[in-house]
Design a protein around this motif. Sequence first.
Motif, mmCIF file in Angstrom:
data_model
loop_
_atom_site.group_PDB
_atom_site.id
_atom_site.type_symbol
_atom_site.label_atom_id
_atom_site.label_comp_id
_atom_site.label_asym_id
_atom_site.label_seq_id
_atom_site.Cartn_x
_atom_site.Cartn_y
_atom_site.Cartn_z
ATOM 1 N N VAL A 1 0.834 -1.209 0.000
ATOM 2 C CA VAL A 1 0.000 0.000 0.000
ATOM 3 C C VAL A 1 0.866 1.254 0.000
ATOM 4 O O VAL A 1 0.609 2.219 -0.739
ATOM 5 C CB VAL A 1 -0.955 -0.017 1.217
ATOM 6 N N PHE B 1 2.469 1.738 -3.430
ATOM 7 C CA PHE B 1 1.468 2.150 -4.429
ATOM 8 C C PHE B 1 1.114 3.621 -4.270
ATOM 9 O O PHE B 1 1.036 4.365 -5.260
ATOM 10 C CB PHE B 1 0.210 1.282 -4.281
ATOM 11 N N ALA C 1 -7.768 -1.214 2.332
ATOM 12 C CA ALA C 1 -6.968 -0.005 2.108
ATOM 13 C C ALA C 1 -6.347 -0.018 0.715
ATOM 14 O O ALA C 1 -6.357 1.007 0.014
ATOM 15 C CB ALA C 1 -5.874 0.099 3.177
ATOM 16 N N LEU C 2 -5.832 -1.167 0.286
ATOM 17 C CA LEU C 2 -5.219 -1.265 -1.053
ATOM 18 C C LEU C 2 -6.242 -1.010 -2.153
ATOM 19 O O LEU C 2 -5.996 -0.226 -3.084
ATOM 20 C CB LEU C 2 -4.585 -2.643 -1.214
ATOM 21 N N SER D 1 -7.238 2.683 -2.257
ATOM 22 C CA SER D 1 -6.230 3.558 -2.865
ATOM 23 C C SER D 1 -6.239 3.414 -4.385
ATOM 24 O O SER D 1 -6.104 4.418 -5.108
ATOM 25 C CB SER D 1 -4.854 3.236 -2.296
ATOM 26 N N ILE D 2 -6.440 2.188 -4.888
ATOM 27 C CA ILE D 2 -6.509 1.990 -6.340
ATOM 28 C C ILE D 2 -7.713 2.714 -6.926
ATOM 29 O O ILE D 2 -7.629 3.403 -7.947
ATOM 30 C CB ILE D 2 -6.555 0.483 -6.670
ATOM 31 N N PHE E 1 -7.146 6.494 -7.035
ATOM 32 C CA PHE E 1 -6.251 6.896 -8.129
ATOM 33 C C PHE E 1 -6.971 6.880 -9.469
ATOM 34 O O PHE E 1 -6.879 7.836 -10.253
ATOM 35 C CB PHE E 1 -5.034 5.981 -8.150
#
Lengths: 135, 89
Positions: free
Chosen positions: A74, A77, B65-66, B69-70, B73
């Motif tokens: 994370v 990224f 969370a990952l 965030s993707i 973006f």
Amino acid sequence: MNNITVIQDILSNFFFFAGMFFVFLGMLGLYRLPDVYNRLHATTKIGTLGAFGVMMGIVIKLGFGPMGIKAITVGLFLLLTAPVAAHMISRAAHRHGVGLCEESTVDDYGKTYCLINSSCPVKHEETIEDEHDQM
Amino acid sequence: MNTLNLLDIALVFMVLSIIPCIHRIIKGPTIPDRVIAVDALATVIVVMLGVYSFVQESVFFMDVALVLSIIAFVGTVTISKYLDEGVVF
């Protein structure tokens, strides 16, 4: 509690405090600064330094377990994509016609873009350039 | 116990730092102001999910969370492309 555990605790707490400090600075800039580009300059620091600092704190505290690997994923990224998103939104704002604040002195991108494209909506180059030459 | 107190303070601080984002989303004069505020809000929520995943000792919040965030973006790039050229694709 041996020495390595103490060093891990101190380093992870330091990274947590650094991340929280940069999140605080970004939120202060988002609340107070006068312009789109100044606010963007402040809030990009949340993505790079704040989030990456907190994720590095988690990685140092846990080691390379499952949660540590996901935390560093994370963090990397966000570290890679936050400047790209900031650059694209600032370029879109400038081409959309959002002007600068009154305290700005020079606008190089608007000058070159208006030379290329004559239908540019930004109409503040001459006065700003004259003031900049007089100084 | 000391580190748990620090993490609780971090969670409360992240919740408090949502307030300027909401203020800028409601009051922001132009569209890029609101997009920047939404991006900063998503990043703060990602940081909050990371800290909460460490507090709860569960891996699943880090997946959330990952993915968040993707999505943030992709949404920012899409809105900036729409503002720039008038089309999305």
